[in-house]
Structures are given as structure tokens and as C-alpha cells.
Design an enzyme around this catalytic site. Structure first.
Site, mmCIF file in Angstrom:
data_model
loop_
_atom_site.group_PDB
_atom_site.id
_atom_site.type_symbol
_atom_site.label_atom_id
_atom_site.label_comp_id
_atom_site.label_asym_id
_atom_site.label_seq_id
_atom_site.Cartn_x
_atom_site.Cartn_y
_atom_site.Cartn_z
ATOM 1 N N GLU A 23 38.269 33.792 -0.061
ATOM 2 C CA GLU A 23 37.324 34.744 0.528
ATOM 3 C C GLU A 23 37.279 34.601 2.060
ATOM 4 O O GLU A 23 36.935 35.536 2.766
ATOM 5 C CB GLU A 23 35.928 34.532 -0.084
ATOM 6 N N HIS A 41 52.871 21.568 -18.700
ATOM 7 C CA HIS A 41 53.425 22.130 -19.930
ATOM 8 C C HIS A 41 53.237 23.639 -19.983
ATOM 9 O O HIS A 41 53.335 24.241 -21.041
ATOM 10 C CB HIS A 41 52.795 21.434 -21.144
ATOM 11 N N LYS A 75 32.195 46.780 -5.957
ATOM 12 C CA LYS A 75 30.759 47.044 -6.149
ATOM 13 C C LYS A 75 30.488 48.538 -6.036
ATOM 14 O O LYS A 75 29.741 49.105 -6.830
ATOM 15 C CB LYS A 75 29.936 46.312 -5.075
#
Ligand code: PA5
Length: 434
Positions: free
Chosen positions: A276, A297, A411
Site C-alpha cells: 500500500e 512443496h 469502494k
């Protein structure tokens, strides 16, 4: 003290020191959000005592579960510290301890319904954390948890069981808290969410989970001093210089590696901090994380052999807190008797070393950050170290580490799709696209 093992050219080191000077002079981009620089040394004792008071009051009431509501920087620091410091099987091994659980960091109906199942028969309290006080995810979760607490205990007692951590004066959460009479803690104006773990945002939940926040602040304060030095040995300078140099060489992805499941959320917190803060203006290292040896793995294949756009930063712990020997087995059917008498952590360390050598051979440069052990002091150091290096690194990159304009896009669309009043135009436009 944290040790950084990394190599960087003189020019990158010089640029990192310049970026550090800009950060410390408080003249750089986003300089109205630099309050976190002074938090470790300037957090007043009164804030710690107020946190302790909340813990004491809730203990007297017999609270067994605290629901901490928040998202992004308003939950990841606390989650990271609590995961790192807790017994891996705490719920069963330490049943007497108050449980801290998290909500409002997603919008999942299953998750929140199951949380209601979990708290249904337990004495519960809530810490709701939102700097802006307007973030949808925690606001929705808080509505649900508040209703649950009020229905069970009545409004008056609910007000004793809810604490808010929010802005000093603005935002819906502040207005609501004042109206309902909740105890509130302030997130300073000049500290952004992802730099707020050493404010009550992180400190209160960490203390409620039973950990020593004084030691955490002490670790951070010691790192604040070391990381302020205009020196090539400054660990924040070295880390920022090395990662930026690799980025300029085309290594666009940094993977933070841990070898202890307790540290998984350090990776989550770190990703948010760096992603961010740096990912903007078409620039920035993409922060990823893996948990080894588990992910050897799975992602191990890609790291060893896939696109050569990666570098790794290994978070190494010098001293394990427990001893566990591998013993001799008379049948030796698994062929492991060559390890008899060896500590399991030694195998972990050899896996770490072997992997680093293999990845370097495979074209994945490696940085290493070593902490002494996993405890409050060292986590405090680590938090501050990563924050400081993030500020330095973002300034080297030429971006403002303290804003997040890109977070608004989803948003806007979500509100348009939910027909939020005020979004009529956007609702119309987005529906035309569907
Ligand atoms: O780092 C940030 O600023 C963000 O991740 C915020 O912490 C997150 O969006 C939550 O914001 P708020 O605390 O205002 O609810």
C-alpha cells in the site's frame, strides 16, 4: 538487535541515506503522516495504563472473548503480533486465557455467522478500530456485533463492553462512540493505518491477548535510535538500498520468507505495509510471502525454476524458544537415525541454508533479516525496522508512502452496486457495463 545481511552498491546506499535524511527532516512527500516516527519514544504512560485499565475491567467482568473489529492497518499489526507471540494451540493449551478474535476484515457472511456461533455462550467484549470511522467492512461487522452485545447485556452494560479506537474528532465511529458513551482511544492524525501498530490500534488488542506492550515499545524505541543513524550500517538503509537496487535490475517481486508458522502474519502485515505504501504511480516492488518449509512443496518449484523476476527476503530467527530432540529409533525404517540427538530446529536451519543456496544458484537473489528470537521486544524492533525501511525505500522510489489513492476504486464500484445514496450516477454507469 536486528541484523540485515544484504549487499548493495555504494550508489544505492548513498541514495538510501539521502532518502533517510529526507524522511527524518520531515520535508518529503506525505510529511503530515510522520507521527509514527516518534511513537516508540513518545507514547505516554497514560495510554498504556488506560489499555491496562480496559483489560482489568473486562477481566473483572469475566470476559472470555474480545472481538477486535478492523481491516488493513487497523487489524494486521495486532493479528501479526498475537499470532507470533501465542502458543500455536493456545485455545486448548491455555484455556484460561482471554481469546482475541478478529472481525470486519472481510465481508464474508459465513465468517461472521460462525463468529456469532462462537461467541454465543461466551462472555464477550469488543474493540472496534477504524481511523476514518467510515470503512464499510468494519462498520458492517460492528453493527452485527454491537447488536449481539446489546441484545445479550442491554445497552448500558454494552457500553462497558465496547471500546472504540478512532480519529480524535471526525468520522461516524467517533460520533457513535460519543453518543453511546464508549471508552475511546485516539489514533493520532499524523499516523496512517499501516503505520499504526504502536498506537492503541495494535497495543490494546496485543495487551488484551496477554502480551507485554512495554517491552514491544522498548524494542521499537531501540530500533528508532539505530535506524535514525545516517550510516551504511543502519539496517533500514541497507535493506532499502538492496531491495531498490534489485528492483532496478528487474527483480519486480519480493517474497518475504519465514520458517516458523507463527510468523505467517508478519508476512501479511509486511505485504500491506509495502504494497500500500509503494505500489503506486505505475511503480513498486510487488510484495509476496511464503511459509517455508511448507511452501517449498508448492511455491518452491516456481521460485527455483519459474520467471526470474523474484528476489527473496528471509526472515530468520536466531534462537528458538523451545528444544525438541529427534531421538534414535531401533528399527530406523525411515532412515532418520543419522539425525538422532539433533534438535529439530537444526534441521529447519539447514533447510533454510540449503534453500537459500539453491535459490541463489537458481537466480533468486537473497536478503536475510535476522531477529534474535520471537518475543515482544524483538517484534517491536521488527515493526519499527520495517516501517522505517518502508519510508526510506518509498522515497528512493519517488512515491508518497503515506497515501493510498488506489484503494478508492473498488469502494466506488461497490457503493454504486449497493445503491448507496449519493452514488446514483455511478450506479447507472456501472449497471450499463454489466
Ligand atoms: O493503511 C491504511 O491506511 C489502510 O489499510 C487502513 O488501515 C484501512 O483501510 C482501514 O482504514 P480505517 O482504519 O479508516 O477503517
Amino acid at each position: 538487535m536486528i541484523k540485515v545481511y544484504a549487499a548493495a552498491q555504494q550508489s544505492a546506499l548513498d541514495r538510501a541515506v539521502e532518502a533517510l535524511e529526507l524522511l527524518e527532516s520531515k520535508n518529503g512527500l506525505g510529511n503530515d503522516f510522520l507521527g509514527w516516527l516518534d511513537l516508540p519514544e513518545q507514547t505516554p504512560e497514560s495510554i498504556i495504563s488506560e489499555c491496562e485499565q480496559v483489560a482489568e475491567n473486562w477481566k473483572k467482568k469475566g470476559v472470555r472473548v474480545v472481538v477486535v473489529i478492523g481491516i488493513g492497518g487497523s487489524y494486521l499489526g495486532a493479528k501479526c503480533a498475537i499470532e507470533a507471540l501465542s502458543h500455536s494451540f493456545s485455545a486448548d493449551v491455555e484455556p484460561q486465557k482471554c481469546r482475541v478474535v478478529f472481525a470486519g476484515y472481510n465481508l464474508s457472511q459465513e465468517y461472521h455467522s460462525e463468529l456469532l456461533d462462537f461467541i454465543a455462550d461466551k462472555s464477550v467484549a469488543c474493540v472496534v478500530i477504524s481511523k476514518s470511522g467510515t470503512t464499510t467492512e468494519p462498520a458492517v461487522a460492528f453493527r452485527i456485533i454491537k447488536e449481539h452485545i446489546e441484545n445479550r447485556y442491554g445497552k448500558e452494560e454494552a457500553a462497558q463492553r465496547i471500546v472504540a479506537v478512532t480519529d480524535s474528532s471526525r468520522g461516524a465511529l467517533k460520533t457513535l462512540s460519543d453518543g453511546e458513551g464508549y471508552k475511546t482511544f485516539v489514533i493520532p492524525d499524523n499516523v496512517g493505518g499501516r503505520f499504526s501498530v504502536l498506537t492503541p490500534v495494535g497495543l490494546l488488542p496485543i495487551l488484551l491477548a496477554g502480551f507485554d506492550i512495554r517491552k514491544m515499545l522498548k524494542g521499537a524505541a531501540d530500533m528508532a535510535r539505530v535506524s535514525a543513524e545516517r550510516s551504511y550500517e543502519n539496517p533500514a538503509v541497507l535493506y532499502a538500498a538492496a531491495r531498490n537496487e534489485l528492483y532496478e535490475q528487474g527483480k519486480k517481486i519480493e517474497i518475504l520468507v519465514n520458517y516458523a508458522p507463527k510468523l505467517q502474519y508478519v508476512g501479511e502485515w509486511w505485504k500491506q505495509l509495502y504494497g500500500e505504501s509503494e505500489g503506486k504511480d505505475g511503480k513498486g516492488i510487488f510484495p509476496a510471502s511464503v511459509n517455508f518449509t511448507t511452501d517449498l512443496h508448492s511455491m518452491g518449484q516456481y521460485i527455483q525454476d519459474g520467471e526470474r523476476i523474484l528476489f527473496e527476503t528471509v526472515l530468520s530467527v536466531a534462537n528458538a524458544s523451545r528444544e525438541l530432540k529427534i531421538n534414535n529409533d531401533s528399527s530406523d525404517l525411515d532412515g532418520l537415525n543419522f539425525l538422532a540427538g539433533t534438535d529439530m530446529e537444526h534441521c529447519n536451519k539447514m533447510a533454510e541454508l540449503g534453500t537459500r543456496i539453491a535459490h541463489i544458484d537458481g537466480g533468486v537473489p537473497n536478503l536475510r533479516i535476522e531477529i534474535d528470537r520471537i518475543d515482544e521486544y524483538n517484534l517491536g524492533e521488527l515493526f519499527f525496522f520495517f516501517e522505517k525501511a518502508c519510508g526510506v525505500s518509498a522515497y528512493m522510489l519517488g512515491v508518497n508512502p503515506f497515501d493510498q489513492p488506489g484503494v478508492e476504486a473498488y469502494k466506488k464500484n461497490m457503493f454504486a452496486l449497493l445503491d448507496k445514496p449519493g452514488y446514483e450516477e455511478e450506479s447507472k454507469k456501472i449497471r450499463e457495463l454489466l
